[in-house]
Design a protein around this motif. Structure first.
Motif, PDB file in Angstrom:
ATOM      1  N   VAL A  98       0.861  -1.178   0.000  1.00 53.32           N
ATOM      2  CA  VAL A  98       0.000   0.000   0.000  1.00 53.32           C
ATOM      3  C   VAL A  98       0.901   1.233   0.000  1.00 53.32           C
ATOM      4  O   VAL A  98       1.636   1.480   0.957  1.00 53.32           O
ATOM      5  CB  VAL A  98      -0.942   0.012   1.223  1.00 53.32           C
ATOM      6  N   LEU A  99       0.859   1.991  -1.075  1.00 47.44           N
ATOM      7  CA  LEU A  99       1.752   3.134  -1.267  1.00 47.44           C
ATOM      8  C   LEU A  99       1.095   4.427  -0.793  1.00 47.44           C
ATOM      9  O   LEU A  99      -0.116   4.602  -0.914  1.00 47.44           O
ATOM     10  CB  LEU A  99       2.107   3.271  -2.745  1.00 47.44           C
ATOM     11  N   ALA A 142      -8.904   0.308  -3.244  1.00 43.54           N
ATOM     12  CA  ALA A 142      -7.958  -0.557  -2.556  1.00 43.54           C
ATOM     13  C   ALA A 142      -8.584  -1.761  -1.871  1.00 43.54           C
ATOM     14  O   ALA A 142      -8.122  -2.873  -2.047  1.00 43.54           O
ATOM     15  CB  ALA A 142      -7.160   0.270  -1.548  1.00 43.54           C
ATOM     16  N   PRO A 143      -9.644  -1.620  -1.067  1.00 46.83           N
ATOM     17  CA  PRO A 143     -10.143  -2.774  -0.337  1.00 46.83           C
ATOM     18  C   PRO A 143     -10.556  -3.938  -1.220  1.00 46.83           C
ATOM     19  O   PRO A 143     -10.282  -5.083  -0.919  1.00 46.83           O
ATOM     20  CB  PRO A 143     -11.341  -2.208   0.437  1.00 46.83           C
ATOM     21  N   GLY A 144     -11.228  -3.676  -2.334  1.00 49.30           N
ATOM     22  CA  GLY A 144     -11.648  -4.756  -3.204  1.00 49.30           C
ATOM     23  C   GLY A 144     -10.454  -5.521  -3.750  1.00 49.30           C
ATOM     24  O   GLY A 144     -10.446  -6.748  -3.774  1.00 49.30           O
ATOM     25  N   SER A 145      -9.439  -4.804  -4.205  1.00 49.45           N
ATOM     26  CA  SER A 145      -8.230  -5.444  -4.703  1.00 49.45           C
ATOM     27  C   SER A 145      -7.480  -6.141  -3.589  1.00 49.45           C
ATOM     28  O   SER A 145      -6.874  -7.190  -3.791  1.00 49.45           O
ATOM     29  CB  SER A 145      -7.320  -4.397  -5.362  1.00 49.45           C
ATOM     30  N   MET A 158       0.076   7.754   4.927  1.00 54.41           N
ATOM     31  CA  MET A 158      -1.162   7.571   4.188  1.00 54.41           C
ATOM     32  C   MET A 158      -1.959   8.879   4.122  1.00 54.41           C
ATOM     33  O   MET A 158      -2.061   9.594   5.131  1.00 54.41           O
ATOM     34  CB  MET A 158      -2.027   6.516   4.868  1.00 54.41           C
ATOM     35  N   PRO A 159      -2.516   9.205   2.969  1.00 53.47           N
ATOM     36  CA  PRO A 159      -3.336  10.416   2.870  1.00 53.47           C
ATOM     37  C   PRO A 159      -4.614  10.307   3.678  1.00 53.47           C
ATOM     38  O   PRO A 159      -5.192  11.312   4.066  1.00 53.47           O
ATOM     39  CB  PRO A 159      -3.630  10.518   1.372  1.00 53.47           C
ATOM     40  N   THR A 160      -5.084   9.088   3.921  1.00 54.49           N
ATOM     41  CA  THR A 160      -6.263   8.885   4.756  1.00 54.49           C
ATOM     42  C   THR A 160      -6.124   7.580   5.519  1.00 54.49           C
ATOM     43  O   THR A 160      -5.828   6.538   4.934  1.00 54.49           O
ATOM     44  CB  THR A 160      -7.556   8.860   3.922  1.00 54.49           C
ATOM     45  N   ASP A 166      -9.916  -0.360   6.108  1.00 56.14           N
ATOM     46  CA  ASP A 166     -10.630  -1.232   5.185  1.00 56.14           C
ATOM     47  C   ASP A 166      -9.849  -2.496   4.826  1.00 56.14           C
ATOM     48  O   ASP A 166     -10.386  -3.387   4.175  1.00 56.14           O
ATOM     49  CB  ASP A 166     -10.964  -0.477   3.894  1.00 56.14           C
ATOM     50  N   LEU A 167      -8.576  -2.576   5.241  1.00 54.75           N
ATOM     51  CA  LEU A 167      -7.786  -3.763   4.940  1.00 54.75           C
ATOM     52  C   LEU A 167      -8.194  -4.900   5.869  1.00 54.75           C
ATOM     53  O   LEU A 167      -8.541  -4.667   7.027  1.00 54.75           O
ATOM     54  CB  LEU A 167      -6.292  -3.465   5.109  1.00 54.75           C
ATOM     55  N   PRO A 168      -8.149  -6.147   5.399  1.00 59.60           N
ATOM     56  CA  PRO A 168      -8.514  -7.294   6.248  1.00 59.60           C
ATOM     57  C   PRO A 168      -7.648  -7.355   7.499  1.00 59.60           C
ATOM     58  O   PRO A 168      -6.438  -7.563   7.415  1.00 59.60           O
ATOM     59  CB  PRO A 168      -8.274  -8.497   5.326  1.00 59.60           C
ATOM     60  N   ALA A 169      -8.247  -7.179   8.651  1.00 59.19           N
ATOM     61  CA  ALA A 169      -7.495  -7.039   9.901  1.00 59.19           C
ATOM     62  C   ALA A 169      -6.786  -8.314  10.315  1.00 59.19           C
ATOM     63  O   ALA A 169      -5.790  -8.269  11.050  1.00 59.19           O
ATOM     64  CB  ALA A 169      -8.444  -6.587  11.018  1.00 59.19           C
ATOM     65  N   GLN A 170      -7.261  -9.478   9.872  1.00 62.15           N
ATOM     66  CA  GLN A 170      -6.707 -10.736  10.346  1.00 62.15           C
ATOM     67  C   GLN A 170      -5.428 -11.130   9.599  1.00 62.15           C
ATOM     68  O   GLN A 170      -4.756 -12.084   9.995  1.00 62.15           O
ATOM     69  CB  GLN A 170      -7.741 -11.858  10.210  1.00 62.15           C
ATOM     70  N   ARG A 171      -5.086 -10.402   8.553  1.00 63.11           N
ATOM     71  CA  ARG A 171      -3.909 -10.775   7.774  1.00 63.11           C
ATOM     72  C   ARG A 171      -2.681  -9.990   8.235  1.00 63.11           C
ATOM     73  O   ARG A 171      -2.789  -8.881   8.735  1.00 63.11           O
ATOM     74  CB  ARG A 171      -4.181 -10.549   6.286  1.00 63.11           C
ATOM     75  N   PRO A 172      -1.488 -10.565   8.055  1.00 63.00           N
ATOM     76  CA  PRO A 172      -0.267  -9.890   8.528  1.00 63.00           C
ATOM     77  C   PRO A 172      -0.048  -8.562   7.825  1.00 63.00           C
ATOM     78  O   PRO A 172      -0.385  -8.401   6.647  1.00 63.00           O
ATOM     79  CB  PRO A 172       0.836 -10.894   8.205  1.00 63.00           C
TER      80      PRO A 172
END
Length: 376
Positions: A98-99, A142-145, A158-160, A166-172
């Protein structure tokens, strides 16, 4: 009538027999699609060895991997079915980065591209693919991808922050040049590095030092920072740590923050830096800074170019320092005084963490002070 019926039956039976024969011949003519097990049997190795040749080349000797890939090509085996593997294991072998910026900016920026090179090096070696998610695009993209990724590397401010939520919290997840509570982070020691380069710059007497920040204000600001602006805290941006390092060295030389004017640039590009630096260099002689502490090499190199256009001598009329150690600053004259950070290694460390190859704990990299002619 019976004879006629028998004749029709014999004709029908003959056609059916011919159709069955043709179908069998067609089936025989279809080439057998070789499987991983077939290739392993052919080469006398395990299926795991075949899989490693395609997905984890570091696990095999170069000679063995070359032999396996050569035979696979000869026999028409294209490698493990990625889709089937993903369904079977629940893993896509995709790592999302995530850039903080757009894709165009990140690929053109020397520091960001070096970081991505380090990430890609490790992912390539372990059979993973990198997915780039630009933080400055519409957040809903971003979240869908991101749902297909096995893990995330978050790079830069991050700008926001809503995007991160919105990223899956359970993943590293590993943060780089950025802090996320409860997640490991990779940094260079920005405060110590900035203090060291400012301390060096201030060994030569200066009357009018100034700082050019990189995206340090909560409000958009491409110009002089005023009391109405809010500076971002250290846990939101590495540039705050760099400012704190500058302030430490300045205070050791008797300057207070009120004595040192601040400017801010919103993007680390020549086009965005130029109007800010032009305003600084066009100040009257008695007001123009004689030392610029710049938070990036791109800012410092822009200042060098614009100073030369105005016949200002560097370092006689203006001394300046940068931060990053990009190659461009070391190839031109006068050579830039700067702090070198190993952005490639930063990317490698983050990638190793996200793949579980090294412990996912905070990592702090050292830097190198590089003395050039811009501030000897």
């Amino acid at each position: 009538m019976v004879a006629l019926a028998k004749e029709h039956y014999r004709a029908y039976d003959s056609k059916l027999t011919e159709s069955i024969k043709m179908a069998k011949e067609a089936l025989v003519s279809v080439p057998h699609r070789i499987t991983l097990k077939d290739l392993a049997l052919e080469l006398g190795v395990s299926t795991a060895t075949i899989s490693n040749a395609f997905n984890r080349p570091d696990q095999l000797s170069p000679a063995l991997r070359e032999r396996i890939l050569g035979e696979a090509k000869r026999l028409g085996y294209r490698g493990p079915d990625a889709k089937a593997r993903s369904l079977r294991t629940g893993r896509s072998r995709i790592i999302a980065v995530v850039l903080a910026e757009s894709l165009t900016y990140s690929l053109n920026d020397a520091v960001a591209s070096e970081f991505l090179s380090g990430v890609a090096e490790v992912l390539d070696a372990h059979g993973h693919t990198m997915l780039l998610l630009p933080g400055r695009e519409h957040a809903s993209q971003a979240p869908g991808s991101a749902n297909i990724a096995d893990g995330f590397i978050v790079y830069g401010l991050m700008p926001t922050l809503a995007l991160l939520g919105d990223l899956p919290a359970q993943r590293p997840l590993v943060a780089v040049d950025f802090d996320i509570e409860g997640r490991p982070a990779v940094h260079v020691d920005n405060q110590a590095a900035s203090r060291a380069i400012a301390h060096h710059a201030l060994t030569t007497p200066t009357q009018r030092p100034a700082v050019i920040n990189l995206r340090l204000t909560a409000e958009p600001c491409n110009g002089r920072v005023t009391p109405e602006h809010t500076l971002l805290p250290g846990n939101r941006t590495i540039t705050r740590s760099r400012l704190d390092g500058f302030y430490q060295a300045l205070e050791e030389r008797g300057f207070t923050p009120a004595d040192v004017p601040l400017w801010n640039v919103e993007e680390n590009t020549f086009e965005v830096c130029s109007p800010v630096i032009e305003a600084i260099l066009d100040l009257p002689d008695a007001e123009r800074p004689d030392l610029l502490l710049c938070m990036s090499d791109r800012i410092a190199l822009t200042a060098l170019t614009l100073a030369e256009q105005r016949s200002l001598r560097v370092p006689e009329d203006l001394r300046l320092v940068g931060f990053d150690g990009i190659a461009e600053g070391q190839y031109r004259a006068p050579r830039l005084t700067t702090v070198r950070q190993d952005s490639v290694e930063k990317g490698r460390i983050a990638a190793r963490m996200i793949l579980g190859l090294t412990p996912a704990v905070d990592s702090l990299l050292s830097t190198e002070l590089m003395i050039g002619e811009s501030c000897p």
